[in-house]
Design a protein around this motif. Sequence first.
Motif, PDB file in Angstrom:
ATOM      1  N   SER A 167     -55.748  49.688  -6.603  1.00 35.13           N
ATOM      2  CA  SER A 167     -55.511  50.418  -7.848  1.00 35.13           C
ATOM      3  C   SER A 167     -56.639  51.410  -8.101  1.00 35.13           C
ATOM      4  CB  SER A 167     -55.410  49.444  -9.022  1.00 35.13           C
ATOM      5  OG  SER A 167     -56.676  48.902  -9.324  1.00 35.13           O
ATOM      6  N   THR A 168     -56.320  52.447  -8.873  1.00 36.92           N
ATOM      7  CA  THR A 168     -57.329  53.450  -9.183  1.00 36.92           C
ATOM      8  C   THR A 168     -58.421  52.876 -10.068  1.00 36.92           C
ATOM      9  OG1 THR A 168     -55.900  54.194 -10.998  1.00 36.92           O
ATOM     10  CG2 THR A 168     -55.792  55.426  -8.938  1.00 36.92           C
ATOM     11  N   VAL A 169     -58.083  51.931 -10.936  1.00 34.58           N
ATOM     12  CA  VAL A 169     -59.107  51.315 -11.792  1.00 34.58           C
ATOM     13  C   VAL A 169     -60.111  50.549 -10.942  1.00 34.58           C
ATOM     14  CG1 VAL A 169     -59.528  49.639 -13.625  1.00 34.58           C
ATOM     15  CG2 VAL A 169     -57.581  51.173 -13.785  1.00 34.58           C
ATOM     16  N   ASP A 170     -59.638  49.878  -9.898  1.00 31.54           N
ATOM     17  CA  ASP A 170     -60.548  49.164  -9.000  1.00 31.54           C
ATOM     18  C   ASP A 170     -61.385  50.149  -8.175  1.00 31.54           C
ATOM     19  OD1 ASP A 170     -60.399  46.337  -9.317  1.00 31.54           O
ATOM     20  OD2 ASP A 170     -58.351  46.406  -8.579  1.00 31.54           O
ATOM     21  N   PHE A 171     -60.729  51.195  -7.642  1.00 30.95           N
ATOM     22  CA  PHE A 171     -61.432  52.118  -6.749  1.00 30.95           C
ATOM     23  C   PHE A 171     -62.454  52.958  -7.501  1.00 30.95           C
ATOM     24  CE2 PHE A 171     -61.876  56.145  -4.416  1.00 30.95           C
ATOM     25  CZ  PHE A 171     -62.257  55.657  -3.173  1.00 30.95           C
ATOM     26  N   TYR A 172     -62.088  53.477  -8.685  1.00 29.32           N
ATOM     27  CA  TYR A 172     -62.974  54.381  -9.417  1.00 29.32           C
ATOM     28  C   TYR A 172     -63.893  53.672 -10.410  1.00 29.32           C
ATOM     29  CZ  TYR A 172     -59.885  58.082  -7.685  1.00 29.32           C
ATOM     30  OH  TYR A 172     -59.167  58.924  -6.879  1.00 29.32           O
ATOM     31  N   LEU A 173     -63.451  52.532 -10.988  1.00 27.95           N
ATOM     32  CA  LEU A 173     -64.194  51.914 -12.078  1.00 27.95           C
ATOM     33  C   LEU A 173     -64.536  50.452 -11.840  1.00 27.95           C
ATOM     34  CD1 LEU A 173     -62.222  53.376 -15.134  1.00 27.95           C
ATOM     35  CD2 LEU A 173     -64.229  54.313 -13.993  1.00 27.95           C
ATOM     36  N   ALA A 174     -64.312  49.942 -10.632  1.00 26.18           N
ATOM     37  CA  ALA A 174     -64.634  48.541 -10.308  1.00 26.18           C
ATOM     38  C   ALA A 174     -64.003  47.579 -11.298  1.00 26.18           C
ATOM     39  CB  ALA A 174     -66.146  48.331 -10.263  1.00 26.18           C
ATOM     40  N   GLY A 175     -62.789  47.921 -11.760  1.00 27.23           N
ATOM     41  CA  GLY A 175     -62.080  47.049 -12.681  1.00 27.23           C
ATOM     42  C   GLY A 175     -62.676  46.982 -14.069  1.00 27.23           C
ATOM     43  N   GLN A 176     -63.667  47.840 -14.360  1.00 22.60           N
ATOM     44  CA  GLN A 176     -64.363  47.860 -15.656  1.00 22.60           C
ATOM     45  C   GLN A 176     -64.931  46.484 -16.012  1.00 22.60           C
ATOM     46  OE1 GLN A 176     -61.235  49.596 -18.211  1.00 22.60           O
ATOM     47  NE2 GLN A 176     -62.407  51.501 -18.185  1.00 22.60           N
TER      48      GLN A 176
ATOM     49  N   ASP B 252     -58.115  63.479 -11.656  1.00 23.44           N
ATOM     50  CA  ASP B 252     -57.946  64.583 -12.598  1.00 23.44           C
ATOM     51  C   ASP B 252     -57.093  65.722 -12.055  1.00 23.44           C
ATOM     52  OD1 ASP B 252     -59.598  63.319 -14.485  1.00 23.44           O
ATOM     53  OD2 ASP B 252     -61.379  64.025 -13.449  1.00 23.44           O
ATOM     54  N   VAL B 253     -57.089  65.913 -10.743  1.00 27.29           N
ATOM     55  CA  VAL B 253     -56.312  67.015 -10.161  1.00 27.29           C
ATOM     56  C   VAL B 253     -55.026  66.508  -9.511  1.00 27.29           C
ATOM     57  CG1 VAL B 253     -56.326  68.887  -8.472  1.00 27.29           C
ATOM     58  CG2 VAL B 253     -58.373  68.421  -9.819  1.00 27.29           C
ATOM     59  N   TYR B 254     -55.163  65.581  -8.549  1.00 26.15           N
ATOM     60  CA  TYR B 254     -53.984  65.143  -7.802  1.00 26.15           C
ATOM     61  C   TYR B 254     -52.984  64.392  -8.684  1.00 26.15           C
ATOM     62  CZ  TYR B 254     -51.118  62.887  -4.250  1.00 26.15           C
ATOM     63  OH  TYR B 254     -50.048  62.439  -3.495  1.00 26.15           O
ATOM     64  N   GLU B 255     -53.464  63.355  -9.379  1.00 24.51           N
ATOM     65  CA  GLU B 255     -52.548  62.556 -10.202  1.00 24.51           C
ATOM     66  C   GLU B 255     -52.007  63.331 -11.398  1.00 24.51           C
ATOM     67  OE1 GLU B 255     -53.171  58.207 -10.892  1.00 24.51           O
ATOM     68  OE2 GLU B 255     -55.182  58.676 -10.139  1.00 24.51           O
ATOM     69  N   ARG B 256     -52.826  64.189 -11.974  1.00 16.77           N
ATOM     70  CA  ARG B 256     -52.424  64.887 -13.199  1.00 16.77           C
ATOM     71  C   ARG B 256     -51.585  66.128 -12.927  1.00 16.77           C
ATOM     72  NH1 ARG B 256     -53.285  62.305 -18.209  1.00 16.77           N
ATOM     73  NH2 ARG B 256     -55.112  60.967 -17.994  1.00 16.77           N
ATOM     74  N   HIS B 257     -51.837  66.814 -11.798  1.00 13.19           N
ATOM     75  CA  HIS B 257     -51.219  68.120 -11.605  1.00 13.19           C
ATOM     76  C   HIS B 257     -50.424  68.254 -10.316  1.00 13.19           C
ATOM     77  CE1 HIS B 257     -53.243  69.927 -15.074  1.00 13.19           C
ATOM     78  NE2 HIS B 257     -54.299  69.208 -14.729  1.00 13.19           N
ATOM     79  N   ILE B 258     -50.980  67.799  -9.210  1.00 13.11           N
ATOM     80  CA  ILE B 258     -50.296  68.009  -7.938  1.00 13.11           C
ATOM     81  C   ILE B 258     -49.131  67.041  -7.751  1.00 13.11           C
ATOM     82  CG2 ILE B 258     -50.562  67.968  -5.427  1.00 13.11           C
ATOM     83  CD1 ILE B 258     -53.435  68.894  -5.813  1.00 13.11           C
ATOM     84  N   ASN B 259     -49.345  65.764  -8.023  1.00 13.29           N
ATOM     85  CA  ASN B 259     -48.312  64.752  -7.828  1.00 13.29           C
ATOM     86  C   ASN B 259     -48.355  63.734  -8.961  1.00 13.29           C
ATOM     87  OD1 ASN B 259     -46.358  63.050  -6.860  1.00 13.29           O
ATOM     88  ND2 ASN B 259     -47.517  62.347  -5.068  1.00 13.29           N
ATOM     89  N   PRO B 260     -47.829  64.083 -10.136  1.00 12.82           N
ATOM     90  CA  PRO B 260     -47.872  63.161 -11.280  1.00 12.82           C
ATOM     91  C   PRO B 260     -47.170  61.831 -11.015  1.00 12.82           C
ATOM     92  CG  PRO B 260     -47.268  65.382 -11.969  1.00 12.82           C
ATOM     93  CD  PRO B 260     -47.210  65.368 -10.477  1.00 12.82           C
ATOM     94  N   ARG B 261     -46.277  61.786 -10.028  1.00 16.41           N
ATOM     95  CA  ARG B 261     -45.564  60.544  -9.718  1.00 16.41           C
ATOM     96  C   ARG B 261     -46.225  59.768  -8.581  1.00 16.41           C
ATOM     97  NH1 ARG B 261     -39.176  62.441  -9.909  1.00 16.41           N
ATOM     98  NH2 ARG B 261     -39.203  63.210 -12.076  1.00 16.41           N
ATOM     99  N   ALA B 262     -47.458  60.105  -8.295  1.00 12.94           N
ATOM    100  CA  ALA B 262     -48.155  59.450  -7.187  1.00 12.94           C
ATOM    101  C   ALA B 262     -48.315  57.956  -7.445  1.00 12.94           C
ATOM    102  CB  ALA B 262     -49.526  60.085  -6.988  1.00 12.94           C
ATOM    103  N   THR B 263     -48.180  57.173  -6.370  1.00 11.07           N
ATOM    104  CA  THR B 263     -48.436  55.741  -6.478  1.00 11.07           C
ATOM    105  C   THR B 263     -49.942  55.505  -6.514  1.00 11.07           C
ATOM    106  OG1 THR B 263     -48.510  55.425  -4.082  1.00 11.07           O
ATOM    107  CG2 THR B 263     -46.350  55.281  -5.150  1.00 11.07           C
ATOM    108  N   GLN B 264     -50.336  54.298  -6.912  1.00  8.25           N
ATOM    109  CA  GLN B 264     -51.757  53.951  -6.923  1.00  8.25           C
ATOM    110  C   GLN B 264     -52.367  54.107  -5.532  1.00  8.25           C
ATOM    111  OE1 GLN B 264     -53.614  52.155  -9.915  1.00  8.25           O
ATOM    112  NE2 GLN B 264     -52.217  53.745 -10.604  1.00  8.25           N
ATOM    113  N   ARG B 265     -51.609  53.704  -4.529  1.00 10.92           N
ATOM    114  CA  ARG B 265     -52.104  53.783  -3.153  1.00 10.92           C
ATOM    115  C   ARG B 265     -52.338  55.239  -2.738  1.00 10.92           C
ATOM    116  NH1 ARG B 265     -52.250  50.267   1.040  1.00 10.92           N
ATOM    117  NH2 ARG B 265     -52.195  51.122   3.153  1.00 10.92           N
ATOM    118  N   GLN B 266     -51.408  56.118  -3.083  1.00  3.91           N
ATOM    119  CA  GLN B 266     -51.561  57.531  -2.737  1.00  3.91           C
ATOM    120  C   GLN B 266     -52.783  58.141  -3.427  1.00  3.91           C
ATOM    121  OE1 GLN B 266     -47.607  58.776  -3.976  1.00  3.91           O
ATOM    122  NE2 GLN B 266     -47.054  59.243  -1.841  1.00  3.91           N
ATOM    123  N   ALA B 267     -52.952  57.810  -4.699  1.00  5.58           N
ATOM    124  CA  ALA B 267     -54.084  58.365  -5.445  1.00  5.58           C
ATOM    125  C   ALA B 267     -55.411  57.906  -4.853  1.00  5.58           C
ATOM    126  CB  ALA B 267     -53.990  57.950  -6.914  1.00  5.58           C
ATOM    127  N   VAL B 268     -55.492  56.641  -4.452  1.00  3.80           N
ATOM    128  CA  VAL B 268     -56.726  56.130  -3.862  1.00  3.80           C
ATOM    129  C   VAL B 268     -57.014  56.815  -2.531  1.00  3.80           C
ATOM    130  CG1 VAL B 268     -57.809  54.094  -2.832  1.00  3.80           C
ATOM    131  CG2 VAL B 268     -56.667  53.914  -5.048  1.00  3.80           C
TER     132      VAL B 268
END
Length: 565
Positions: free
Chosen positions: A29-38, A387-403
């Motif tokens: 998940s993006t929360v795990d990859f970017y924020l270590a699960g907070q 901020d770029v890929y998930e928000r603008h290029i591919n808003p329907r991206a899966t968590q795996r794709q975003a990571v």
Amino acid sequence: MTTTAIITLAAVLVIVLGVSVLTRPRHSSTVDFYLAGQRVGVATNSWAICGDYLSAASFLGVAAAVYVSGLDGAWYAVGFAAGFVPVLLLVAAPLRRYGEFSLADFLGRRLRSEAVRLHSVGVVQLVILCYLIPQSVGGGITWELLVGHGLFGLSPYSTGVLLSTAVIAVVVASGGMRGTTWNQAVQFLLLFGALVWLAATVSADGFRYGEAVETLSQEPLVNPAPDGDQWQLTQEHNAISPGEEAVFGQPGARYGQLGQVALVVTLGLGTAGLPHVMNRYFTAPTGRAARTTTVWVLLLIGMFYALAVMMGTAARDIIPAAAREHAWLAELTVEGVLRVPEHALPVLGRIYGDEAGLGLIAAAALIAAMSTVAGLLLASAATWGHDVYERHINPRATQRQAVWVGRASTLIAASIAAALAILLRPDAFTPAMPSLVATMVTWAFAIAGSALTPVVVLAIWWRRTTAAGAVAGLASGSVTAIAMFLIASFMEPGALRELFAAPTLVAAPLAFLLTIAVSLRTQPPAEVEADWLIMHGTAADRHAERMAALTMRERRRRKEERRAR
């Protein structure tokens, strides 16, 4: 390359890679990859922030700046350390309470504007690039001194740049924020331990800081300068009192009064806009934890910079006498003064610990560079991937794709930084800079403090901040800072050049004023009161707000059920 150096470098790489493997996230998940699960605790996060912040500019650069210019070099330590005061007072807790992935994400959501988000991404990437290059330069300088041999036909410097950048890029791409957090925490402890060992060893040998400053101040300050193919010592002049000789223990060896103020303001304001440092606050579980973390960071980096200033002074005091006793120092010095100031700490390590001491300090320098590169690459991944890929290029991206996009962006950013670091090798610069690494990092602080800090602070503390105002502040701050840098390169030495070389004293007030002026002529987001409550309300206020929202949703659900009947 000695056996000791090989063992030291291998041990560092094994520790770094081992920590990454052990702490690799189990989920994608993006929360795990970017924020270590907070879920990063106060102690771990404070160590990790220190590891992220205490870069090659801090470990090599501060001591080098003190070595070259005495008291004026200590302003780097003051500015770097003071930067966390505004973070503690103005940014840390509200930023975490709002809870996003990055500074660009925070500004985009707070001001309800994709234009603000994209402008922020541009400024963030510029800051990251300016910060990445000197870290790679620091890795190259350290490898060149420690190993002295290149691989695959490359020079020692280029080998060090590519190896240190490549290793940490792979670590970040595989481990994400969780692996990076533990790596940076361990790296800070190793880095701080190496500096404490060096300070304790030098002090045990009889070094006393006050006595050394007094002794060094009895003679004019001189530094090597290239003269064709040769080097010669040149005398430094006092920038505060023209016509007088500069001395180690008095201000003016490098900067005039205006230049000293401009440098400290640039470094102090820049910290609150550094994306790789501010992103770490999103990993804290609560706003209170973010504030407590900052208090610990202030304590730890204060001790670190005090030791760095002390060791820069020790190098200036000890190395001239050591150069008469050790033949290997002849290649590095001109009449006992180092040609490359960043060699100050590694040379001290070799003087007091032979090859093992050199290996320890050089490995610590590599750790400092690699740790900061890790944070920078992760911040770059967050802006491109989220901020770029998930928000603008591919808003329907899966968590795996975003990571995976985030991982790919780390490798691309690392490649660009390494290539530029090889082009901007140290011998392309003159010793007019107190420290190449510290000076290059100042560029990143200046852009961050001139563009991002004013907008972030206003977005947190002024309800009337608007998207149009934020875009005006981001654009004016960054353009002004860059323009002043470029103009400074063509100016004659003097107070005006010092101001232009550390432009935040001019650019940040301009960004503040333009943000306010444009915001007053435009409408703020409709949700500003809800945002204000999230950032600044008490825990009871936020609980009451959540309960009210739940109550309203429950009422609407019951109404819909009654209508359906």
